[in-house]
Design a protein around this motif. Structure first.
Motif, PDB file in Angstrom:
ATOM      1  N   PRO A  37      12.175  11.748  -4.070  1.00  0.00           N
ATOM      2  CA  PRO A  37      12.325  11.362  -3.309  1.00  0.00           C
ATOM      3  C   PRO A  37      12.377  10.398  -1.820  1.00  0.00           C
ATOM      4  O   PRO A  37      11.945   9.157  -2.481  1.00  0.00           O
ATOM      5  N   PRO A  38      12.745   9.907  -0.977  1.00  0.00           N
ATOM      6  CA  PRO A  38      13.349   8.932  -0.392  1.00  0.00           C
ATOM      7  C   PRO A  38      12.186   8.551   0.566  1.00  0.00           C
ATOM      8  O   PRO A  38      10.975   8.501   0.505  1.00  0.00           O
ATOM      9  N   GLY A  39      11.933   7.750  -0.014  1.00  0.00           N
ATOM     10  CA  GLY A  39      11.229   5.899   0.633  1.00  0.00           C
ATOM     11  C   GLY A  39       9.571   6.498   0.075  1.00  0.00           C
ATOM     12  O   GLY A  39       8.832   5.989   0.117  1.00  0.00           O
ATOM     13  N   ARG A  40       9.677   7.412  -1.233  1.00  0.00           N
ATOM     14  CA  ARG A  40       9.063   7.095  -2.703  1.00  0.00           C
ATOM     15  C   ARG A  40       8.909   5.961  -3.128  1.00  0.00           C
ATOM     16  O   ARG A  40       9.498   4.989  -3.870  1.00  0.00           O
ATOM     17  N   ALA A  41       7.642   4.700  -3.241  1.00  0.00           N
ATOM     18  CA  ALA A  41       7.405   3.526  -4.196  1.00  0.00           C
ATOM     19  C   ALA A  41       6.939   3.981  -5.656  1.00  0.00           C
ATOM     20  O   ALA A  41       6.336   5.258  -5.903  1.00  0.00           O
ATOM     21  N   GLN A  42       7.718   2.483  -6.062  1.00  0.00           N
ATOM     22  CA  GLN A  42       7.270   3.176  -7.604  1.00  0.00           C
ATOM     23  C   GLN A  42       6.161   3.325  -8.096  1.00  0.00           C
ATOM     24  O   GLN A  42       5.209   3.531  -9.054  1.00  0.00           O
ATOM     25  N   TRP A  43       5.379   1.573  -7.685  1.00  0.00           N
ATOM     26  CA  TRP A  43       4.222   0.963  -7.257  1.00  0.00           C
ATOM     27  C   TRP A  43       3.746   0.552  -6.494  1.00  0.00           C
ATOM     28  O   TRP A  43       4.313  -0.208  -6.007  1.00  0.00           O
ATOM     29  N   VAL A  44       2.694   0.287  -5.918  1.00  0.00           N
ATOM     30  CA  VAL A  44       2.304  -0.770  -5.134  1.00  0.00           C
ATOM     31  C   VAL A  44       1.019  -1.286  -5.729  1.00  0.00           C
ATOM     32  O   VAL A  44      -0.742  -1.401  -5.744  1.00  0.00           O
ATOM     33  N   PHE A  45       0.668  -2.529  -5.329  1.00  0.00           N
ATOM     34  CA  PHE A  45       0.457  -3.662  -6.244  1.00  0.00           C
ATOM     35  C   PHE A  45      -0.164  -4.544  -4.073  1.00  0.00           C
ATOM     36  O   PHE A  45       0.092  -5.031  -3.905  1.00  0.00           O
ATOM     37  N   GLU A  46      -1.306  -4.723  -4.461  1.00  0.00           N
ATOM     38  CA  GLU A  46      -1.973  -4.987  -2.946  1.00  0.00           C
ATOM     39  C   GLU A  46      -3.527  -5.730  -3.445  1.00  0.00           C
ATOM     40  O   GLU A  46      -4.828  -5.934  -4.300  1.00  0.00           O
ATOM     41  N   PRO A  47      -2.765  -7.625  -3.129  1.00  0.00           N
ATOM     42  CA  PRO A  47      -3.688  -8.209  -3.153  1.00  0.00           C
ATOM     43  C   PRO A  47      -4.837  -8.131  -1.987  1.00  0.00           C
ATOM     44  O   PRO A  47      -4.631  -7.297  -1.222  1.00  0.00           O
ATOM     45  N   GLY A  48      -5.809  -9.800  -1.958  1.00  0.00           N
ATOM     46  CA  GLY A  48      -7.274  -9.426  -1.478  1.00  0.00           C
ATOM     47  C   GLY A  48      -6.558  -9.843   0.444  1.00  0.00           C
ATOM     48  O   GLY A  48      -7.289  -9.994   1.459  1.00  0.00           O
ATOM     49  N   ASP A  49      -5.161 -10.348   0.795  1.00  0.00           N
ATOM     50  CA  ASP A  49      -4.300 -10.749   2.309  1.00  0.00           C
ATOM     51  C   ASP A  49      -3.013 -10.127   2.184  1.00  0.00           C
ATOM     52  O   ASP A  49      -2.863  -9.824   1.339  1.00  0.00           O
TER      53      ASP A  49
END
Length: 192
Positions: free
Chosen positions: A15-27
């Motif tokens: 699907p268009p725009g679908r992230a494979q993964w997301v890494f979220e740091p604290g800032d």
């Protein structure tokens, strides 16, 4: 006549725009990521340099500094080089995330390091372009400009080229740190 092999490729719909993964740091992240051998290296304003698995997005390690990391990391051999707003240029082990050395300047470093022939070139908000030994972290020379150096250096043909917030593009001798020439623009040179 040799038969031509045929290969059948079946595209897998994503699907268009679908992230494979997301890494979220604290800032937030201002640093551009660098990817080497399946690992993403990226700095964050939560005061960390991260190593993240490029396939899964899982954190491999975090190297903590004393302030934000807006500089984009440079990887050479087994070392990650990155600047920090805590005024240090760091050399970090690529596998463990442990510090090899730190080189301190008088202001934050948002310039991204360039490494050529065993020397790290990096600008600082203290108005200097530095040449630092990549193995030991000792200063080889410093070239002073009239304003902060946020631009990332480029090296070609024995010359280091770097812009400054004074609006000048500087050409500096790679061995001595002496200015070869300066080209004056009408605006600050900020790119990192």
């Amino acid at each position: 006549m040799i038969p031509t092999p045929t290969t059948s490729l079946t595209p897998v719909p994503t699907p268009p725009g679908r992230a494979q993964w997301v890494f979220e740091p604290g800032d937030w992240i201002e640093s551009s990521p660098t990817v080497v051998d399946g690992t993403v290296f990226v700095g964050s304003y939560d005061d960390n340099l991260y190593a993240v698995d490029a396939e899964t997005g899982s954190q491999q390690w975090a190297f903590e500094t004393d302030d934000g990391v807006g500089s984009s990391p440079t990887v050479v051999d087994d070392t990650v080089f990155v600047g920090s707003d805590d005024t240090n240029l760091y050399a970090v082990d690529i596998e463990t995330g442990s510090q090899q050395w730190a080189f301190e300047t008088d202001a934050e470093i948002r310039s991204s390091p360039t490494v050529v022939s065993g020397t790290v070139f990096v600008g600082s908000y203290d108005t200097n372009l530095y040449a630092v030994d990549a193995e030991t972290g000792s200063q080889e020379w410093a070239f002073k400009t009239d304003a902060e150096v946020r631009s990332s250096p480029t090296v070609a043909g024995g010359t280091v080229f770097v812009g400054s917030l004074d609006g000048d593009l500087h050409a500096v001798d790679i061995e001595t740190g002496s200015q070869q020439w300066a080209f004056e623009t009408d605006a600050e040179i900020r790119s990192s």
